[in-house]
Design a protein around this motif. Sequence first.
Motif, PDB file in Angstrom:
ATOM      1  N   GLN A   1     -71.257  14.684   9.624  1.00 11.87           N
ATOM      2  CA  GLN A   1     -69.931  14.083   9.494  1.00 11.87           C
ATOM      3  C   GLN A   1     -68.986  14.967   8.681  1.00 11.87           C
ATOM      4  O   GLN A   1     -67.816  15.112   9.022  1.00 11.87           O
ATOM      5  CB  GLN A   1     -70.033  12.689   8.874  1.00 11.87           C
TER       6      GLN A   1
ATOM      7  N   ASN B   1     -78.888  14.084  14.591  1.00  9.68           N
ATOM      8  CA  ASN B   1     -78.433  13.326  13.422  1.00  9.68           C
ATOM      9  C   ASN B   1     -78.485  14.195  12.157  1.00  9.68           C
ATOM     10  O   ASN B   1     -79.211  13.912  11.203  1.00  9.68           O
ATOM     11  CB  ASN B   1     -79.265  12.055  13.249  1.00  9.68           C
ATOM     12  N   LEU B   2     -77.693  15.234  12.146  1.00  9.72           N
ATOM     13  CA  LEU B   2     -77.686  16.207  11.058  1.00  9.72           C
ATOM     14  C   LEU B   2     -77.202  15.574   9.756  1.00  9.72           C
ATOM     15  O   LEU B   2     -76.311  14.725   9.759  1.00  9.72           O
ATOM     16  CB  LEU B   2     -76.770  17.382  11.423  1.00  9.72           C
ATOM     17  N   SER B   3     -77.760  16.011   8.644  1.00 10.32           N
ATOM     18  CA  SER B   3     -77.369  15.455   7.346  1.00 10.32           C
ATOM     19  C   SER B   3     -75.935  15.820   6.964  1.00 10.32           C
ATOM     20  O   SER B   3     -75.259  15.077   6.273  1.00 10.32           O
ATOM     21  CB  SER B   3     -78.335  15.931   6.258  1.00 10.32           C
ATOM     22  N   PHE B   4     -75.469  16.960   7.411  1.00  9.78           N
ATOM     23  CA  PHE B   4     -74.119  17.423   7.093  1.00  9.78           C
ATOM     24  C   PHE B   4     -73.151  17.181   8.250  1.00  9.78           C
ATOM     25  O   PHE B   4     -72.003  17.637   8.211  1.00  9.78           O
ATOM     26  CB  PHE B   4     -74.135  18.923   6.760  1.00  9.78           C
TER      27      PHE B   4
ATOM     28  N   ASP C   1     -75.003  16.960  16.333  1.00 11.51           N
ATOM     29  CA  ASP C   1     -75.087  15.840  15.404  1.00 11.51           C
ATOM     30  C   ASP C   1     -75.539  14.572  16.116  1.00 11.51           C
ATOM     31  O   ASP C   1     -76.314  13.791  15.569  1.00 11.51           O
ATOM     32  CB  ASP C   1     -73.741  15.611  14.712  1.00 11.51           C
TER      33      ASP C   1
END
Length: 102
Positions: free
Chosen positions: A78, A73-76, A69
Motif C-alpha cells: 500500500q 499481499n506484499l507488506s509494503f 501486491d
Amino acid sequence: MLLTHITLGLPTEDQMLPCLSKQLLDLECPGCGLQRSVVLLLQGEVKASFLMYPGLYPLILLFALIVFDRIFNLSFGQRGIAFLGLLTVGTILTNFIIRLIL
C-alpha cells in the motif's frame, strides 16, 4: 533482419486513437504521447519512448506493483502503491506543464 512495426503488428500513427482535446481545443492533454510512447517502447526505443512520455515508466511500475501486491499481499504494497501513484501523477503533470510552457 530487423523487425519493423508492421511485422510486429503495432499500430502506426494513423491507426492510433486521436486526442479529442488536441482536435477540439488545439491543446495537448496530459495523456498526449502515451500511445506513441508505448509503441516506441515495444519497438525497443527506450530513450525515445521516455522522451515522448516520461510518465510511462512510473505508470508501468505502478501497475506491476498493484498486480504483485494483489497476488502476493506484499507488506509494503500500500505504501509503495501510494508512492508510485504520486510519482506517476507528478511526472505526468510536470511533463504536461513543461510542454505548455515550451
